[in-house]
Scaffold this motif. Structure first.
Motif, PDB file in Angstrom:
ATOM      1  N   LEU A  36       0.826  -1.211   0.000  1.00  0.00           N
ATOM      2  CA  LEU A  36       0.000   0.000   0.000  1.00  0.00           C
ATOM      3  C   LEU A  36       0.858   1.259   0.000  1.00  0.00           C
ATOM      4  CD1 LEU A  36      -2.910  -0.800   2.482  1.00  0.00           C
ATOM      5  CD2 LEU A  36      -2.943  -0.843  -0.001  1.00  0.00           C
ATOM      6  N   ILE A  37       1.895   1.284   0.816  1.00  0.00           N
ATOM      7  CA  ILE A  37       2.781   2.450   0.862  1.00  0.00           C
ATOM      8  C   ILE A  37       3.421   2.667  -0.503  1.00  0.00           C
ATOM      9  CG2 ILE A  37       4.957   3.357   1.801  1.00  0.00           C
ATOM     10  CD1 ILE A  37       4.178   1.995   4.476  1.00  0.00           C
ATOM     11  N   LEU A  38       3.928   1.592  -1.102  1.00  0.00           N
ATOM     12  CA  LEU A  38       4.550   1.716  -2.425  1.00  0.00           C
ATOM     13  C   LEU A  38       3.552   2.200  -3.469  1.00  0.00           C
ATOM     14  CD1 LEU A  38       6.779  -1.485  -2.435  1.00  0.00           C
ATOM     15  CD2 LEU A  38       7.556   0.897  -2.399  1.00  0.00           C
ATOM     16  N   GLU A  39       2.348   1.653  -3.453  1.00  0.00           N
ATOM     17  CA  GLU A  39       1.322   2.081  -4.410  1.00  0.00           C
ATOM     18  C   GLU A  39       0.976   3.551  -4.215  1.00  0.00           C
ATOM     19  OE1 GLU A  39       0.029   0.759  -7.097  1.00  0.00           O
ATOM     20  OE2 GLU A  39       1.111  -1.125  -6.823  1.00  0.00           O
ATOM     21  N   MET A  40       0.840   3.971  -2.959  1.00  0.00           N
ATOM     22  CA  MET A  40       0.517   5.373  -2.694  1.00  0.00           C
ATOM     23  C   MET A  40       1.616   6.289  -3.237  1.00  0.00           C
ATOM     24  SD  MET A  40      -0.994   4.969   1.160  1.00  0.00           S
ATOM     25  CE  MET A  40      -1.352   6.700   1.443  1.00  0.00           C
ATOM     26  N   MET A  41       2.863   5.907  -3.060  1.00  0.00           N
ATOM     27  CA  MET A  41       3.968   6.719  -3.561  1.00  0.00           C
ATOM     28  C   MET A  41       4.009   6.693  -5.090  1.00  0.00           C
ATOM     29  SD  MET A  41       7.117   6.326  -0.892  1.00  0.00           S
ATOM     30  CE  MET A  41       7.040   4.628  -0.417  1.00  0.00           C
ATOM     31  N   GLN A  42       3.771   5.525  -5.687  1.00  0.00           N
ATOM     32  CA  GLN A  42       3.838   5.397  -7.140  1.00  0.00           C
ATOM     33  C   GLN A  42       2.676   6.090  -7.841  1.00  0.00           C
ATOM     34  OE1 GLN A  42       4.240   1.167  -7.603  1.00  0.00           O
ATOM     35  NE2 GLN A  42       6.434   1.199  -7.182  1.00  0.00           N
ATOM     36  N   MET A  43       1.589   6.342  -7.127  1.00  0.00           N
ATOM     37  CA  MET A  43       0.466   7.058  -7.716  1.00  0.00           C
ATOM     38  C   MET A  43       0.843   8.510  -7.990  1.00  0.00           C
ATOM     39  SD  MET A  43      -2.626   5.318  -5.571  1.00  0.00           S
ATOM     40  CE  MET A  43      -4.065   5.790  -6.504  1.00  0.00           C
ATOM     41  N   GLY A  44       1.891   8.981  -7.324  1.00  0.00           N
ATOM     42  CA  GLY A  44       2.460  10.284  -7.631  1.00  0.00           C
ATOM     43  C   GLY A  44       1.630  11.481  -7.204  1.00  0.00           C
ATOM     44  N   ASN A  45       0.624  11.284  -6.376  1.00  0.00           N
ATOM     45  CA  ASN A  45      -0.189  12.409  -5.936  1.00  0.00           C
ATOM     46  C   ASN A  45       0.185  12.746  -4.497  1.00  0.00           C
ATOM     47  OD1 ASN A  45      -2.114  14.288  -5.301  1.00  0.00           O
ATOM     48  ND2 ASN A  45      -3.807  13.153  -6.201  1.00  0.00           N
ATOM     49  N   ILE A  54      -6.781   3.489  -4.117  1.00  0.00           N
ATOM     50  CA  ILE A  54      -5.783   2.494  -3.699  1.00  0.00           C
ATOM     51  C   ILE A  54      -6.322   1.091  -3.963  1.00  0.00           C
ATOM     52  CG2 ILE A  54      -4.440   1.586  -1.758  1.00  0.00           C
ATOM     53  CD1 ILE A  54      -4.750   4.409  -0.463  1.00  0.00           C
ATOM     54  N   THR A  55      -7.593   0.879  -3.654  1.00  0.00           N
ATOM     55  CA  THR A  55      -8.218  -0.433  -3.838  1.00  0.00           C
ATOM     56  C   THR A  55      -8.123  -0.890  -5.289  1.00  0.00           C
ATOM     57  OG1 THR A  55      -9.750   0.005  -2.014  1.00  0.00           O
ATOM     58  CG2 THR A  55     -10.368  -1.734  -3.548  1.00  0.00           C
ATOM     59  N   GLU A  56      -8.328   0.043  -6.225  1.00  0.00           N
ATOM     60  CA  GLU A  56      -8.257  -0.291  -7.655  1.00  0.00           C
ATOM     61  C   GLU A  56      -6.883  -0.793  -8.073  1.00  0.00           C
ATOM     62  OE1 GLU A  56      -9.515   3.092  -9.909  1.00  0.00           O
ATOM     63  OE2 GLU A  56     -11.538   3.061  -9.055  1.00  0.00           O
ATOM     64  N   ARG A  57      -5.856  -0.400  -7.348  1.00  0.00           N
ATOM     65  CA  ARG A  57      -4.477  -0.763  -7.717  1.00  0.00           C
ATOM     66  C   ARG A  57      -3.942  -1.958  -6.948  1.00  0.00           C
ATOM     67  NH1 ARG A  57      -1.367   3.929 -10.129  1.00  0.00           N
ATOM     68  NH2 ARG A  57       0.413   2.717  -9.438  1.00  0.00           N
ATOM     69  N   THR A  58      -4.771  -2.542  -6.092  1.00  0.00           N
ATOM     70  CA  THR A  58      -4.307  -3.668  -5.288  1.00  0.00           C
ATOM     71  C   THR A  58      -5.250  -4.855  -5.439  1.00  0.00           C
ATOM     72  OG1 THR A  58      -5.557  -3.083  -3.297  1.00  0.00           O
ATOM     73  CG2 THR A  58      -3.390  -2.063  -3.549  1.00  0.00           C
ATOM     74  N   ARG A  62     -11.893  -3.105  -0.401  1.00  0.00           N
ATOM     75  CA  ARG A  62     -11.951  -1.763   0.183  1.00  0.00           C
ATOM     76  C   ARG A  62     -11.849  -1.810   1.718  1.00  0.00           C
ATOM     77  NH1 ARG A  62     -14.005   3.073  -2.184  1.00  0.00           N
ATOM     78  NH2 ARG A  62     -14.343   4.635  -0.578  1.00  0.00           N
ATOM     79  N   PRO A  63     -12.611  -2.715   2.407  1.00  0.00           N
ATOM     80  CA  PRO A  63     -12.467  -2.791   3.866  1.00  0.00           C
ATOM     81  C   PRO A  63     -11.054  -3.178   4.304  1.00  0.00           C
ATOM     82  CG  PRO A  63     -14.484  -3.900   3.184  1.00  0.00           C
ATOM     83  CD  PRO A  63     -13.711  -3.568   1.936  1.00  0.00           C
ATOM     84  N   ALA A  64     -10.403  -4.051   3.537  1.00  0.00           N
ATOM     85  CA  ALA A  64      -9.038  -4.453   3.883  1.00  0.00           C
ATOM     86  C   ALA A  64      -8.076  -3.274   3.728  1.00  0.00           C
ATOM     87  CB  ALA A  64      -8.585  -5.627   3.022  1.00  0.00           C
ATOM     88  N   VAL A  65      -8.231  -2.510   2.657  1.00  0.00           N
ATOM     89  CA  VAL A  65      -7.379  -1.327   2.461  1.00  0.00           C
ATOM     90  C   VAL A  65      -7.597  -0.346   3.608  1.00  0.00           C
ATOM     91  CG1 VAL A  65      -6.955   0.691   0.995  1.00  0.00           C
ATOM     92  CG2 VAL A  65      -7.176  -1.575  -0.045  1.00  0.00           C
TER      93      VAL A  65
END
Length: 123
Positions: A36-45, A54-58, A62-65
């Protein structure tokens, strides 16, 4: 078991530091939260992302995220910004959490560098 004379005090301090860092270590120790941390950083926002994005990229629901984000937030690794009814999450570790972790790791490294060889290979 043989005690390492002269290191008991330092190892006791390190144990306390380790305990103080437990929530950060647990948060970072989970593979899903690392992802999740990596995805958040790679989203670039840098302004933050919503749980749905985030859910769409993992592979997580949604509850787990939301669950993992809450753990990261409670550990001081993720922050939230609210705009109306929308919550935006971003990776921004607070200084206390990171400084505590870095200090504990540096202290552990210092102790290990000064301990005698315990492998039994040099006897």
């Amino acid at each position: 078991m043989k005690k390492l004379k002269g290191f008991e005090n330092e190892i006791g301090k390190l144990a306390k530091e380790f305990e103080d860092c437990r929530s950060v270590l647990l948060a970072l120790g989970d593979e899903n939260r690392q992802h999740l941390i990596l995805e958040m950083m790679q989203m670039g926002n840098c302004a933050g992302v919503m749980v749905g994005d985030i859910t769409e990229r993992t592979h997580l629901s949604r509850p787990a995220v939301s669950h993992h984000i809450r753990i990261l937030k409670d550990a001081g690794l993720v922050k939230m910004r609210r705009e109306g009814t929308k919550n935006y999450y971003y990776f921004d570790a607070d200084a206390k959490a990171m400084n505590g972790l870095l200090s504990m790791l540096e202290h552990a490294k210092e102790i290990m560098e000064n301990l005698p060889d315990r492998s039994g290979e040099n006897q």
